[in-house]
Design a protein around this motif. Structure first.
Motif, mmCIF file in Angstrom:
data_model
loop_
_atom_site.group_PDB
_atom_site.id
_atom_site.type_symbol
_atom_site.label_atom_id
_atom_site.label_comp_id
_atom_site.label_asym_id
_atom_site.label_seq_id
_atom_site.Cartn_x
_atom_site.Cartn_y
_atom_site.Cartn_z
ATOM 1 N N LEU A 279 65.922 72.110 18.620
ATOM 2 C CA LEU A 279 64.529 72.297 17.494
ATOM 3 C C LEU A 279 64.117 73.800 16.543
ATOM 4 C CD1 LEU A 279 62.114 71.261 20.279
ATOM 5 C CD2 LEU A 279 63.240 69.620 17.884
ATOM 6 N N THR A 280 64.456 74.147 15.261
ATOM 7 C CA THR A 280 64.641 75.382 14.658
ATOM 8 C C THR A 280 63.365 75.065 13.745
ATOM 9 O OG1 THR A 280 66.275 75.526 14.231
ATOM 10 C CG2 THR A 280 65.169 76.754 13.162
ATOM 11 N N ASN A 281 62.125 75.303 14.255
ATOM 12 C CA ASN A 281 60.494 75.092 13.713
ATOM 13 C C ASN A 281 60.327 73.699 13.109
ATOM 14 O OD1 ASN A 281 58.166 75.554 11.299
ATOM 15 N ND2 ASN A 281 58.743 77.691 12.770
ATOM 16 N N ALA A 282 59.654 73.641 12.004
ATOM 17 C CA ALA A 282 59.063 72.321 12.248
ATOM 18 C C ALA A 282 58.682 71.874 10.307
ATOM 19 C CB ALA A 282 58.198 71.608 12.743
ATOM 20 N N SER A 283 57.897 71.073 9.217
ATOM 21 C CA SER A 283 57.753 70.554 8.843
ATOM 22 C C SER A 283 56.101 71.142 8.436
ATOM 23 C CB SER A 283 57.711 69.482 8.305
ATOM 24 O OG SER A 283 57.043 68.535 8.513
ATOM 25 N N ARG A 284 56.190 71.519 7.269
ATOM 26 C CA ARG A 284 54.671 71.537 6.837
ATOM 27 C C ARG A 284 53.180 70.156 7.456
ATOM 28 N NH1 ARG A 284 50.914 70.761 1.713
ATOM 29 N NH2 ARG A 284 49.535 72.107 1.435
ATOM 30 N N GLU A 285 54.378 69.129 7.420
ATOM 31 C CA GLU A 285 53.395 67.952 7.921
ATOM 32 C C GLU A 285 53.122 68.437 9.640
ATOM 33 O OE1 GLU A 285 53.519 63.942 6.375
ATOM 34 O OE2 GLU A 285 55.308 64.258 7.902
ATOM 35 N N THR A 286 53.776 68.579 10.481
ATOM 36 C CA THR A 286 54.046 68.845 11.066
ATOM 37 C C THR A 286 52.904 70.235 11.451
ATOM 38 O OG1 THR A 286 56.620 67.974 10.990
ATOM 39 C CG2 THR A 286 55.255 69.192 13.377
ATOM 40 N N PHE A 287 53.356 70.848 11.074
ATOM 41 C CA PHE A 287 52.143 71.919 11.354
ATOM 42 C C PHE A 287 50.109 71.575 11.349
ATOM 43 C CE2 PHE A 287 51.994 77.220 9.863
ATOM 44 C CZ PHE A 287 51.256 77.477 10.984
ATOM 45 N N GLN A 288 49.836 70.898 9.844
ATOM 46 C CA GLN A 288 48.880 70.752 9.702
ATOM 47 C C GLN A 288 48.385 69.588 10.284
ATOM 48 O OE1 GLN A 288 50.137 69.253 6.011
ATOM 49 N NE2 GLN A 288 49.141 70.209 4.541
ATOM 50 N N ALA A 289 49.310 68.435 11.576
ATOM 51 C CA ALA A 289 48.864 67.766 12.474
ATOM 52 C C ALA A 289 48.678 69.126 13.682
ATOM 53 C CB ALA A 289 50.379 67.137 12.767
ATOM 54 N N MET A 290 49.893 69.481 14.373
ATOM 55 C CA MET A 290 48.978 70.477 15.340
ATOM 56 C C MET A 290 48.211 71.212 14.737
ATOM 57 S SD MET A 290 51.561 73.790 16.133
ATOM 58 C CE MET A 290 50.684 74.698 15.083
ATOM 59 N N ASN A 291 47.740 71.805 14.290
ATOM 60 C CA ASN A 291 46.484 72.151 13.677
ATOM 61 C C ASN A 291 44.788 71.527 13.561
ATOM 62 O OD1 ASN A 291 47.487 75.051 13.002
ATOM 63 N ND2 ASN A 291 47.848 74.992 11.108
ATOM 64 N N ARG A 292 45.253 70.541 13.380
ATOM 65 C CA ARG A 292 44.511 69.679 13.592
ATOM 66 C C ARG A 292 44.177 69.072 14.625
ATOM 67 N NH1 ARG A 292 46.784 66.913 9.168
ATOM 68 N NH2 ARG A 292 47.617 65.325 10.973
ATOM 69 N N ALA A 293 45.149 69.027 15.807
ATOM 70 C CA ALA A 293 45.055 69.116 16.684
ATOM 71 C C ALA A 293 44.129 70.631 17.834
ATOM 72 C CB ALA A 293 46.283 68.988 17.814
ATOM 73 N N ILE A 294 44.541 71.444 17.978
ATOM 74 C CA ILE A 294 43.679 72.580 17.732
ATOM 75 C C ILE A 294 42.995 72.897 17.745
ATOM 76 C CG2 ILE A 294 43.622 75.389 17.929
ATOM 77 C CD1 ILE A 294 47.177 75.027 17.723
ATOM 78 N N GLY A 295 42.447 72.423 16.288
ATOM 79 C CA GLY A 295 40.769 72.334 15.393
ATOM 80 C C GLY A 295 39.936 71.586 16.936
ATOM 81 N N HIS A 296 40.692 70.762 16.944
ATOM 82 C CA HIS A 296 39.440 69.507 17.769
ATOM 83 C C HIS A 296 39.827 69.623 19.344
ATOM 84 C CE1 HIS A 296 38.221 65.175 19.145
ATOM 85 N NE2 HIS A 296 38.695 65.359 19.493
ATOM 86 N N SER A 297 40.589 70.637 19.796
ATOM 87 C CA SER A 297 41.040 70.883 21.276
ATOM 88 C C SER A 297 39.864 72.307 21.696
ATOM 89 C CB SER A 297 42.017 70.266 21.469
ATOM 90 O OG SER A 297 42.313 71.956 21.437
ATOM 91 N N GLY A 298 40.233 73.196 20.842
ATOM 92 C CA GLY A 298 39.331 74.263 20.619
ATOM 93 C C GLY A 298 39.841 75.118 22.017
ATOM 94 N N LEU A 299 42.003 74.754 22.073
ATOM 95 C CA LEU A 299 42.797 76.289 22.313
ATOM 96 C C LEU A 299 42.965 76.960 21.133
ATOM 97 C CD1 LEU A 299 46.010 75.031 23.952
ATOM 98 C CD2 LEU A 299 46.138 76.256 21.862
ATOM 99 N N ARG A 300 43.281 78.058 22.482
ATOM 100 C CA ARG A 300 42.933 79.472 21.875
ATOM 101 C C ARG A 300 44.614 80.131 22.057
ATOM 102 N NH1 ARG A 300 37.377 80.653 19.997
ATOM 103 N NH2 ARG A 300 38.834 82.723 19.216
ATOM 104 N N PRO A 301 45.573 80.160 21.561
ATOM 105 C CA PRO A 301 46.318 81.210 21.981
ATOM 106 C C PRO A 301 46.675 82.416 22.905
ATOM 107 C CG PRO A 301 46.563 80.990 19.249
ATOM 108 C CD PRO A 301 45.097 80.502 19.963
ATOM 109 N N VAL A 302 47.044 82.028 23.699
ATOM 110 C CA VAL A 302 48.188 82.657 24.821
ATOM 111 C C VAL A 302 47.821 84.967 23.623
ATOM 112 C CG1 VAL A 302 48.672 84.503 26.351
ATOM 113 C CG2 VAL A 302 48.290 81.758 26.419
ATOM 114 N N ILE A 303 46.891 85.821 23.542
ATOM 115 C CA ILE A 303 47.517 87.587 23.178
ATOM 116 C C ILE A 303 48.150 87.990 24.242
ATOM 117 C CG2 ILE A 303 47.065 88.939 21.418
ATOM 118 C CD1 ILE A 303 47.029 86.240 19.988
ATOM 119 N N ASP A 304 48.951 88.593 23.948
ATOM 120 C CA ASP A 304 49.153 89.838 25.155
ATOM 121 C C ASP A 304 48.701 90.545 24.874
ATOM 122 O OD1 ASP A 304 50.260 90.062 27.718
ATOM 123 O OD2 ASP A 304 51.550 91.765 26.076
#
Length: 333
Positions: A279-304
């Motif tokens: 796997l090397t990254n993905a399409s813009r369409e995949t990026f948008q789908a992920m962002n919808r899921a993150i927005g719906h779930s409220g998930l926050r990335p882990v920042i060190d």
């Protein structure tokens, strides 16, 4: 505006003043406010990256900010929109092809380590509203690749088991997405302190690979035959153990190559009927789908850790130290 460039692979980064660029037809000017550092960036800066790198390239592929101006013909974006750039600007949808993945940010094209940058209209995505710019900047590489491994390619279902390796940004995203999808996650690290943090993120079980070098066998024993999915980021040094950890008919996503040393027995692929997918990254369409899921779930990335824009050298050293859990980011006021 301030911008960094890499005169040549292995050289020191140079901070220079440039004019703020003007967006042409179909282009968008973005004021970048957050940036994330990846292992790939270190490879490019140290001169170890195996793909082409533009001379004098602006480093870093992952950035987010706000639209400040648009060129003629732009319809999708307006000033004030919060956006992130896509890693492969020409990969809009569907499977990756040589044509779609020929150009990449901070490689053949200038990256994002600047205060302003111009992008094609279709090379941007809207970022989840609850994330700040530094959090949004973690999404284009680590987030998208982990989403593809867990959701798009892996199709992880509730009750399945997933193994993640280490505590870097891609692995913590994979852990979070797998937990969000109802999977049981087993995580590895060489640090007991990091393992405790991974359990806090939702890992059901953890294994210290420094004290358990045959961790693939340990995972298979722990799960009664192996996990459904492995997200491997180690490459040659880990793939053999990852195949041992997978169940018969299991799926191994090769999402990174941190080490080239080591050997794997291809007989395991045959005997266990494994699916290995690079796997090397993905399409813009995949990026948008992920962002919808993150927005719906409220998930926050882990920042060190968070650094200022000008502290890029310190941020790179921190990533190189391997002491981080999650992402190392830069941000501006």
């Amino acid at each position: 505006m301030k911008s960094f460039s890499l005169p040549s692979p292995g050289a020191e980064l140079v901070l220079i003043e440039r004019d703020v660029p003007e967006p042409g037809p179909g282009q968008v000017l973005v004021r970048l406010r957050g940036w994330a550092v990846n292992a790939r960036d270190l490879m490019i800066l140290r001169g170890f990256y195996p793909k082409p790198v533009k001379p004098g390239v602006v480093p870093l592929s992952d950035g987010a900010g706000e639209v400040v101006a648009v060129g003629d013909g732009v319809r999708e974006w307006s000033p004030g929109d919060r956006v992130a750039a896509t890693y492969f600007p020409k990969w809009l949808s569907g499977p990756g092809t040589p044509e779609k993945t020929a150009d990449d940010l901070a490689g053949t094209l200038d990256g994002v380590l600047a205060e302003y940058a111009v992008f094609a209209e279709e090379a941007l995505v809207a970022v989840p509203a609850h994330l700040d710019f530094a959090e949004a900047a973690t999404l284009p590489s680590a987030g998208v690749t982990a989403w593809r491994a867990i959701v798009e390619e892996g199709r992880v279902a509730p009750g399945q088991t997933v193994l993640t390796l280490g505590s870097g940004g891609l692995s913590t995203f994979a852990l979070q997405f797998a937990v969000l999808g109802g999977a049981r996650v087993i995580a590895t690290s060489s640090s007991d302190e990091k393992l405790a943090r991974l359990r806090a993120l939702g890992a059901s079980e953890t294994i210290n690979y420094a004290t358990t070098p045959e961790w693939g066998v340990a995972v298979a024993d722990l799960t009664g035959g192996g996990v459904d999915h492995v997200v491997d980021v180690g490459g040659g040094g880990t793939i053999g153990q990852s195949m041992l950890a997978a169940r018969s008919g299991g799926h191994v996503s090769v999402a990174g190559v941190l080490t080239h040393e080591g050997a794997a027995d291809p007989v395991l692929v045959l005997v266990k009927q494994l699916t290995l997918r690079g796997l090397t990254n993905a399409s813009r369409e995949t990026f948008q789908a992920m962002n919808r899921a993150i927005g719906h779930s409220g998930l926050r990335p882990v920042i060190d850790r968070r650094f200022a824009f000008e502290e890029i050298a310190d941020a790179l050293k921190h990533v190189e130290s391997g002491t981080h859990v999650g992402k190392v980011v830069l941000e501006s006021a």
